[in-house]
Design a protein around this motif. Structure first.
Motif, PDB file in Angstrom:
ATOM      1  N   MET A 107      -4.483  -4.564  -8.957  1.00 25.56           N
ATOM      2  CA  MET A 107      -4.645  -3.592 -10.052  1.00 25.56           C
ATOM      3  C   MET A 107      -6.123  -3.389 -10.376  1.00 25.56           C
ATOM      4  N   LEU A 108      -6.866  -4.492 -10.341  1.00 25.18           N
ATOM      5  CA  LEU A 108      -8.315  -4.406 -10.600  1.00 25.18           C
ATOM      6  C   LEU A 108      -9.012  -3.572  -9.515  1.00 25.18           C
ATOM      7  N   ILE A 109      -8.600  -3.820  -8.257  1.00 20.50           N
ATOM      8  CA  ILE A 109      -9.182  -3.058  -7.133  1.00 20.50           C
ATOM      9  C   ILE A 109      -8.862  -1.575  -7.297  1.00 20.50           C
TER      10      ILE A 109
ATOM     11  N   TRP B  90       0.840  -1.215   0.000  1.00 17.91           N
ATOM     12  CA  TRP B  90       0.000   0.000   0.000  1.00 17.91           C
ATOM     13  C   TRP B  90       0.870   1.259   0.000  1.00 17.91           C
ATOM     14  N   ILE B  91       1.858   1.319   0.933  1.00 14.17           N
ATOM     15  CA  ILE B  91       2.712   2.513   1.045  1.00 14.17           C
ATOM     16  C   ILE B  91       3.515   2.712  -0.251  1.00 14.17           C
ATOM     17  N   LYS B  92       4.133   1.604  -0.719  1.00 10.74           N
ATOM     18  CA  LYS B  92       4.959   1.709  -1.928  1.00 10.74           C
ATOM     19  C   LYS B  92       4.118   2.132  -3.139  1.00 10.74           C
ATOM     20  N   SER B  93       2.902   1.592  -3.222  1.00 11.43           N
ATOM     21  CA  SER B  93       2.023   1.943  -4.355  1.00 11.43           C
ATOM     22  C   SER B  93       1.739   3.435  -4.376  1.00 11.43           C
ATOM     23  N   ILE B  94       1.404   3.973  -3.213  1.00 11.12           N
ATOM     24  CA  ILE B  94       1.047   5.410  -3.157  1.00 11.12           C
ATOM     25  C   ILE B  94       2.257   6.277  -3.493  1.00 11.12           C
ATOM     26  N   MET B  95       3.408   5.925  -2.929  1.00 10.46           N
ATOM     27  CA  MET B  95       4.614   6.717  -3.188  1.00 10.46           C
ATOM     28  C   MET B  95       4.972   6.665  -4.685  1.00 10.46           C
ATOM     29  N   LEU B  96       4.974   5.448  -5.203  1.00  7.75           N
ATOM     30  CA  LEU B  96       5.303   5.286  -6.632  1.00  7.75           C
ATOM     31  C   LEU B  96       4.300   6.017  -7.519  1.00  7.75           C
TER      32      LEU B  96
ATOM     33  N   SER C  47      -6.268   9.977 -16.890  1.00  5.40           N
ATOM     34  CA  SER C  47      -5.551   8.832 -17.471  1.00  5.40           C
ATOM     35  C   SER C  47      -4.167   8.676 -16.846  1.00  5.40           C
ATOM     36  N   SER C  48      -3.494   9.814 -16.507  1.00  3.55           N
ATOM     37  CA  SER C  48      -2.177   9.712 -15.858  1.00  3.55           C
ATOM     38  C   SER C  48      -2.297   9.045 -14.502  1.00  3.55           C
ATOM     39  N   ILE C  49      -3.336   9.425 -13.766  1.00  2.00           N
ATOM     40  CA  ILE C  49      -3.542   8.828 -12.431  1.00  2.00           C
ATOM     41  C   ILE C  49      -3.767   7.326 -12.569  1.00  2.00           C
ATOM     42  N   ILE C  50      -4.600   6.948 -13.535  1.00  2.00           N
ATOM     43  CA  ILE C  50      -4.920   5.526 -13.701  1.00  2.00           C
ATOM     44  C   ILE C  50      -3.682   4.734 -14.136  1.00  2.00           C
ATOM     45  N   ILE C  51      -2.976   5.241 -15.154  1.00  2.00           N
ATOM     46  CA  ILE C  51      -1.766   4.539 -15.617  1.00  2.00           C
ATOM     47  C   ILE C  51      -0.744   4.468 -14.474  1.00  2.00           C
ATOM     48  N   GLY C  52      -0.572   5.601 -13.807  1.00  2.00           N
ATOM     49  CA  GLY C  52       0.370   5.656 -12.682  1.00  2.00           C
ATOM     50  C   GLY C  52       0.007   4.677 -11.584  1.00  2.00           C
ATOM     51  N   SER C  53      -1.277   4.612 -11.258  1.00  2.00           N
ATOM     52  CA  SER C  53      -1.720   3.723 -10.171  1.00  2.00           C
ATOM     53  C   SER C  53      -1.492   2.263 -10.528  1.00  2.00           C
ATOM     54  N   LEU C  54      -1.901   1.893 -11.742  1.00  2.00           N
ATOM     55  CA  LEU C  54      -1.776   0.489 -12.139  1.00  2.00           C
ATOM     56  C   LEU C  54      -0.309   0.061 -12.178  1.00  2.00           C
ATOM     57  N   LEU C  55       0.512   0.947 -12.726  1.00  2.00           N
ATOM     58  CA  LEU C  55       1.939   0.637 -12.806  1.00  2.00           C
ATOM     59  C   LEU C  55       2.562   0.552 -11.416  1.00  2.00           C
ATOM     60  N   SER C  56       2.155   1.480 -10.552  1.00  2.00           N
ATOM     61  CA  SER C  56       2.745   1.497  -9.208  1.00  2.00           C
ATOM     62  C   SER C  56       2.309   0.286  -8.394  1.00  2.00           C
ATOM     63  N   VAL C  57       1.047  -0.144  -8.560  1.00  2.00           N
ATOM     64  CA  VAL C  57       0.578  -1.342  -7.834  1.00  2.00           C
ATOM     65  C   VAL C  57       1.374  -2.560  -8.300  1.00  2.00           C
ATOM     66  N   LEU C  58       1.598  -2.642  -9.609  1.00  2.00           N
ATOM     67  CA  LEU C  58       2.358  -3.770 -10.165  1.00  2.00           C
ATOM     68  C   LEU C  58       3.790  -3.775  -9.609  1.00  2.00           C
ATOM     69  N   LEU C  59       4.434  -2.588  -9.637  1.00  2.00           N
ATOM     70  CA  LEU C  59       5.821  -2.496  -9.152  1.00  2.00           C
ATOM     71  C   LEU C  59       5.903  -2.754  -7.647  1.00  2.00           C
ATOM     72  N   ALA C  60       4.923  -2.232  -6.909  1.00  2.00           N
ATOM     73  CA  ALA C  60       4.917  -2.422  -5.453  1.00  2.00           C
ATOM     74  C   ALA C  60       4.769  -3.902  -5.114  1.00  2.00           C
ATOM     75  N   THR C  61       3.909  -4.604  -5.841  1.00  2.00           N
ATOM     76  CA  THR C  61       3.719  -6.046  -5.579  1.00  2.00           C
ATOM     77  C   THR C  61       5.005  -6.805  -5.916  1.00  2.00           C
ATOM     78  N   LEU C  62       5.639  -6.407  -7.033  1.00  2.00           N
ATOM     79  CA  LEU C  62       6.899  -7.079  -7.402  1.00  2.00           C
ATOM     80  C   LEU C  62       7.992  -6.811  -6.362  1.00  2.00           C
TER      81      LEU C  62
END
Lengths: 521, 141
Positions: free
Chosen positions: B83-85, B12-18, B107-122
């Motif tokens: 990412m779906l959530i 959660w923290i990493k996703s928001i920061m990213l 669209s920037s927020i959405i792309i940014g969020s999806l990418l950040s959730v993916l990176l945070a999970t990795l």
């Protein structure tokens, strides 16, 4: 069980095939190719399902639907094709007896499609792993490619002819690269992802198999269960019965008391339904005269819905009465007889509703909802017969739901074999002496009926004038001719946009008709 | 603090920061360096507004560990589920506040969020691996 690599490549081929076959096309001959691939892959990946009789029956139904997509190409044939395909997949991959459980297993495949595809990417064990991997080749190529690059730059700088020659090649490669990106659009990439998802769902089974395991615990035959008072008290129905009956619904005599309440309820309901049925038999079955349109609209649009609801409610009441151990109560003979009588009377009610629908079709012509009522009544009739069987043979609710789901599927396959819109158009036009054709509805029928509309323009205009005299208003901006012309133009434009992959007999016939009309003009 | 909650918290923290960094980076291409301020706002609002999502992320982490799949497949499921959530949350947020995903900001927020959730999970991949191994070992015992 096939290796993960085989599964992965099969899914990948499925995704590309879906993309190639369905991109900017409608369901036609492409469905045959995709289905052939899917079925071959499915039965190769899960060979244990081949001899299962349910799978074979479902396969037969699915192939009928596939043939109907190619021949009839109606919306219902496409829906039936998709549903039977999904069910077939579930029955091949899991051990199922009920279509409902199979449907939720497909949902499970959807939810776990991501781990399913990633599972196939798992590295093979050391014994399986090839000795020369791609990584090894990349390492081998680093130094030669580096040297090639350096010497290429040196020769370009020193030789003008070579520089011109290499510039031309680079220009060609660059334009090829950009053309490739023009060809691969974002929409097409989305379609590829959709194909990948679809192929994963259809070809890879979930490792959980939750619904397959839950169904394995269920049986058709009802068995007597000893329910402790504590467990019984936790049930919602028990709480409701206590609220209504007080101490009569608890204790040693509870079953006897509930049996008495059941008999009384069914006797009262039977008497009430007997009165309703007597009136229907007298007025609807034998006393109805065509042309007496006073209450026909009200009788159909309000009456039919309520009557169907009453029959469904009757099924629910019977299921509530015959739940649990009351089925095994020794003195339930009269309760069963009252239930059988009520089922029989509800059957009579089904016939009365059918007759109402028949009269309405006779007076006003065919329409989707009027056909839908007939299908609904067939299903209700099957429902009543299965409820009778459940009580008579002490079967579970699982049996009831299972058999009725199969009835829905059989009916769906049967419905896919008919061109409904064409049937509606032909019937309504053939009855033009007896009915006033609902022209505003007729012009909304699908493309398969376009040639019939075109052939009967004069008749449609004549009936529209009759309808306007009755007070109906033409609801569209364009007149009848313009509406039909626009529909024909849109149809022909769509057909020109499709390739041979969308070929189907229905569209071909309509297209040939209009092409010959254009030649004549 | 339970293991699954600590992993969920890290994601959660990493996703928001990213998300803050990625969104400001995407917007800075079109709107100039001032877009970095938007990133800070995204981070602050992200911590406040998405805190309830921890109640979904924590059981999702637990569920991913219990799935009878390989670690790679389980992580992929977790990443796509989160990412779906995130996507559904942003869609709901967009509907409530009238922000269209077709706009640059949306669209920037959405792309940014999806990418950040993916990176945070990795980024919590190792923790997930260890947690899965420990859970499997305890189940065997």
């Amino acid at each position: 069980m096939k290796s993960n690599r085989v599964k992965f490549y099969t899914v990948l081929i499925g995704a590309f095939l879906f993309n190639l076959l369905f991109w900017q096309e409608k369901m036609g001959v492409n469905t045959l190719f995709y289905d052939a691939f899917l079925l071959t892959a499915l039965f190769s990946l899960y060979p244990e399902a081949r001899p299962v009789s349910t799978v074979r029956w479902l396969l037969a139904g699915h192939l009928i639907c596939l043939a109907m997509v190619l021949i009839q190409n109606t919306v219902i044939s496409m829906i039936a094709f998709s549903i039977t395909l999904l069910l077939l997949v579930a029955f091949v991959q899991y051990l199922h007896r009920s279509a409902w459980f199979a449907a939720v297993s497909i949902f499970e495949n959807m939810v776990f499609s991501i781990p399913n595809i990633f599972e196939t990417l798992q590295k093979p064990s050391k014994a399986e792993r090839p000795s020369r991997g791609i990584g090894k080749w990349i390492r081998f190529l680093i130094i030669p490619l580096g040297l090639l690059f350096i010497f290429f730059l040196l020769y370009v700088g020193s030789n003008n002819v070579f520089a011109d020659f290499s510039e031309k090649i680079i220009d060609k490669l660059t334009s090829l690269f950009f053309n490739f990106f023009d060809f691969v659009s974002w929409d097409r990439a989305g379609m590829l992802i959709l194909g990948l998802f679809l192929s994963t769902v259809l070809l890879l089974k979930s490792k959980l198999g939750v619904f397959s395991k839950s169904e394995a615990k269920l049986t058709d035959i009802l068995s007597r269960k000893r329910i402790t008072l504590r467990d019984r008290k936790q049930g919602t129905i028990y709480q409701m019965l206590i609220g209504l009956l007080g101490k009569f619904a608890s204790g040693i005599m509870a079953l006897k008391n509930i049996n008495t309440v059941g008999i009384l309820s069914l006797v009262f309901l039977n008497i009430l339904l007997f009165v309703v049925n007597s009136i229907d038999i007298s007025y609807i079955w034998f006393g109805y005269r065509f042309g007496d349109k006073v209450n026909l609209y009200e009788m159909i649009h309000e009456g039919t819905g309520l009557l169907i609801f009453s029959i469904l409610l009757a099924i629910v009441v019977l299921l509530l009465v015959f739940r649990g151990n009351l089925n095994f109560y020794q003195n339930n003979k009269w309760l069963k007889r009252a239930a059988y009588a009520w089922i029989f009377q509800n059957g009579i009610l089904v016939i009365s509703v059918f007759l109402r629908d028949y009269y309405y079709i006779h007076e006003s012509g065919l329409a989707y909802k009027r056909i839908g009522v007939i299908f609904y009544l067939v299903l209700v009739l099957v429902g009543l017969i299965t409820v009778f069987w459940k009580i008579y043979k002490k079967r579970t609710n699982y049996f009831l739901i299972r058999v009725n789901a199969w009835a829905v599927i059989v009916l769906l396959v049967v419905a896919s074999t008919i061109k409904w819109d064409r049937l509606i158009a032909t019937y309504n036009i053939s009855q033009h002496i007896n009915i006033v054709i609902p022209v505003d509805y007729m012009v909304t029928l699908s493309d398969e009926a376009l040639d019939i509309l075109d052939q009967n323009r004069a008749l449609l205009k004549e009936h529209n004038t009759l309808r306007e005299k009755q007070g109906f208003k033409w609801p569209y901006r364009n007149d009848i001719d313009q509406t039909i012309d626009l529909r024909i133009k849109q149809f022909m434009e769509q057909q020109q946009a499709y390739s041979w992959l969308s070929w189907n007999l229905s569209d071909k016939q309509v297209k040939d008709y209009f092409s010959s009309q254009t030649v004549k003009k | 603090m339970s293991r699954q909650f600590s992993i969920a918290l890290a994601i959660w923290i990493k996703s928001i920061m990213l998300n803050g960094f990625i969104t400001s980076f995407i917007l800075s291409i079109t709107d100039g360096p001032a877009a970095f301020l938007v990133g800070i706002v995204v981070i602050i609002l992200g911590f406040i507004l998405t805190a309830p999502l921890l109640t979904i992320i924590t059981p999702a982490v637990k569920a991913s560990i219990r799935l009878p799949y390989t670690t790679l497949a389980s992580k992929a499921w977790l990443a796509f589920f989160l990412m779906l959530i995130a996507f559904l949350f942003l869609m709901a947020f967009g509907i409530v506040f009238g922000i269209s995903i077709q706009e640059d900001f949306g669209s920037s927020i959405i792309i940014g969020s999806l990418l950040s959730v993916l990176l945070a999970t990795l980024s919590v991949s190792k923790s997930l691996d260890n947690y899965k191994i420990e859970t499997n070992a305890s189940n065997l015992v």
